[in-house]
Motif scaffolding. Sequence first.
Motif, PDB file in Angstrom:
ATOM      1  N   THR A  49      45.458  87.618  29.139  1.00 52.19           N
ATOM      2  CA  THR A  49      46.359  88.762  29.247  1.00 52.19           C
ATOM      3  C   THR A  49      46.052  89.761  28.143  1.00 52.19           C
ATOM      4  O   THR A  49      45.830  89.372  26.995  1.00 52.19           O
ATOM      5  CB  THR A  49      47.835  88.334  29.125  1.00 52.19           C
ATOM      6  N   SER A 101      45.138  89.662  33.252  1.00 47.95           N
ATOM      7  CA  SER A 101      46.343  90.432  33.540  1.00 47.95           C
ATOM      8  C   SER A 101      46.501  91.543  32.512  1.00 47.95           C
ATOM      9  O   SER A 101      46.400  91.300  31.301  1.00 47.95           O
ATOM     10  CB  SER A 101      47.559  89.505  33.504  1.00 47.95           C
ATOM     11  N   LYS A 103      49.001  94.211  30.883  1.00 44.07           N
ATOM     12  CA  LYS A 103      50.380  94.641  30.663  1.00 44.07           C
ATOM     13  C   LYS A 103      50.317  95.878  29.782  1.00 44.07           C
ATOM     14  O   LYS A 103      49.991  95.791  28.597  1.00 44.07           O
ATOM     15  CB  LYS A 103      51.188  93.539  29.972  1.00 44.07           C
ATOM     16  N   ASN A 132      48.677 100.869  39.759  1.00 43.66           N
ATOM     17  CA  ASN A 132      49.921 100.230  39.337  1.00 43.66           C
ATOM     18  C   ASN A 132      50.634  99.569  40.517  1.00 43.66           C
ATOM     19  O   ASN A 132      51.732  99.957  40.912  1.00 43.66           O
ATOM     20  CB  ASN A 132      50.836 101.258  38.671  1.00 43.66           C
ATOM     21  N   ASP A 133      49.976  98.559  41.071  1.00 44.65           N
ATOM     22  CA  ASP A 133      50.509  97.899  42.265  1.00 44.65           C
ATOM     23  C   ASP A 133      51.085  96.520  41.966  1.00 44.65           C
ATOM     24  O   ASP A 133      51.448  95.772  42.873  1.00 44.65           O
ATOM     25  CB  ASP A 133      49.424  97.784  43.332  1.00 44.65           C
ATOM     26  N   GLY A 134      51.150  96.140  40.679  1.00 44.64           N
ATOM     27  CA  GLY A 134      51.755  94.878  40.312  1.00 44.64           C
ATOM     28  C   GLY A 134      50.868  93.664  40.453  1.00 44.64           C
ATOM     29  O   GLY A 134      51.310  92.537  40.244  1.00 44.64           O
ATOM     30  N   SER A 135      49.592  93.857  40.803  1.00 46.15           N
ATOM     31  CA  SER A 135      48.693  92.711  40.935  1.00 46.15           C
ATOM     32  C   SER A 135      48.065  92.423  39.582  1.00 46.15           C
ATOM     33  O   SER A 135      48.561  91.610  38.804  1.00 46.15           O
ATOM     34  CB  SER A 135      47.635  92.978  42.001  1.00 46.15           C
ATOM     35  N   GLU A 138      50.228  95.928  35.328  1.00 52.76           N
ATOM     36  CA  GLU A 138      51.641  96.277  35.274  1.00 52.76           C
ATOM     37  C   GLU A 138      51.777  97.389  34.242  1.00 52.76           C
ATOM     38  O   GLU A 138      51.729  97.144  33.038  1.00 52.76           O
ATOM     39  CB  GLU A 138      52.496  95.082  34.883  1.00 52.76           C
ATOM     40  N   ARG A 140      53.917 100.463  32.581  1.00 55.55           N
ATOM     41  CA  ARG A 140      55.263 100.985  32.369  1.00 55.55           C
ATOM     42  C   ARG A 140      55.197 102.186  31.430  1.00 55.55           C
ATOM     43  O   ARG A 140      54.479 102.155  30.431  1.00 55.55           O
ATOM     44  CB  ARG A 140      56.178  99.923  31.762  1.00 55.55           C
ATOM     45  N   GLN A 206      58.498  96.877  26.405  1.00 53.77           N
ATOM     46  CA  GLN A 206      58.529  96.678  27.856  1.00 53.77           C
ATOM     47  C   GLN A 206      59.953  96.796  28.396  1.00 53.77           C
ATOM     48  O   GLN A 206      60.184  97.418  29.436  1.00 53.77           O
ATOM     49  CB  GLN A 206      57.973  95.307  28.229  1.00 53.77           C
ATOM     50  N   ASP A 211      60.517 100.411  34.801  1.00 51.45           N
ATOM     51  CA  ASP A 211      59.779  99.400  35.540  1.00 51.45           C
ATOM     52  C   ASP A 211      58.661 100.080  36.332  1.00 51.45           C
ATOM     53  O   ASP A 211      58.530 101.310  36.315  1.00 51.45           O
ATOM     54  CB  ASP A 211      60.702  98.576  36.443  1.00 51.45           C
ATOM     55  N   THR A 212      57.851  99.303  37.008  1.00 52.81           N
ATOM     56  CA  THR A 212      56.665  99.881  37.662  1.00 52.81           C
ATOM     57  C   THR A 212      57.043 100.884  38.748  1.00 52.81           C
ATOM     58  O   THR A 212      56.360 101.903  38.914  1.00 52.81           O
ATOM     59  CB  THR A 212      55.795  98.769  38.261  1.00 52.81           C
TER      60      THR A 212
END
Length: 226
Positions: A49, A101, A103, A132-135, A138, A140, A206, A211-212
């Motif tokens: 990450t 990942s 963040k 920014n599709d959450g896969s 992420e 913000r 965060q 949020d996204t």
Amino acid sequence: MNLYRVTDPEARGELMKLVEESRETAWWTQYNLGPGYERLIGLEGAAATICDYQIGTVPGLLQTPEYAAAVVRAWTDDPEVLRSAVDVRLARQQNLNDSTSLKIVIEESVVRRSIGGRQVMRDQIRKLMAMNDGSQLELRVLPLSAGAHKGLITGFIVLRFSESMTAGSAVGFSDIVYHEGVVGEGTYIEQAAEVQGYVQVFLGLQRMALDTRDTNSLLGEILREM
């Protein structure tokens, strides 16, 4: 987010050994990079990450070629150096593991600051919204209305590593914080207590950020204003 952290000094030594051993076949050896930047790229490739908080520019792993070039021009007018710097940023994006990942938290001022002109910023914002599709990503945005917070002073990157980063490894790997330098090499923070402090600050940022879904809504509004 997993707060897994290992303080065993053997972990850090094994991690850096892996990074150094991989250098022989690493893609970045074709570029004339400083050891600090090479280390960052190696760590990016090993991280499970990447937590990136920025107050000035879009993170390099998300930049368009035109945006990257506009940023680098603030440091150099040499066309060869400029081309090489942009190529490295794009290669970092292309060579990032699919399992890593991202963040990301950025200040709202990052996407309101005109870098490279109107069209460059429009293309950059479109890329952020598309990714920014959450896969894997992420993203913000921390709105200006958030007021004072612990991230006002500087941006930073926390590189986090999983227990099973390498098959048969007997130890885990400690998280590392990276600060990009204004002049010269960036700096690394590896003391466990300090790193954990940065992790907590990032988690706090965060929570304060949109949020996204709301981030993409804000990006869309900014895009329509251009």
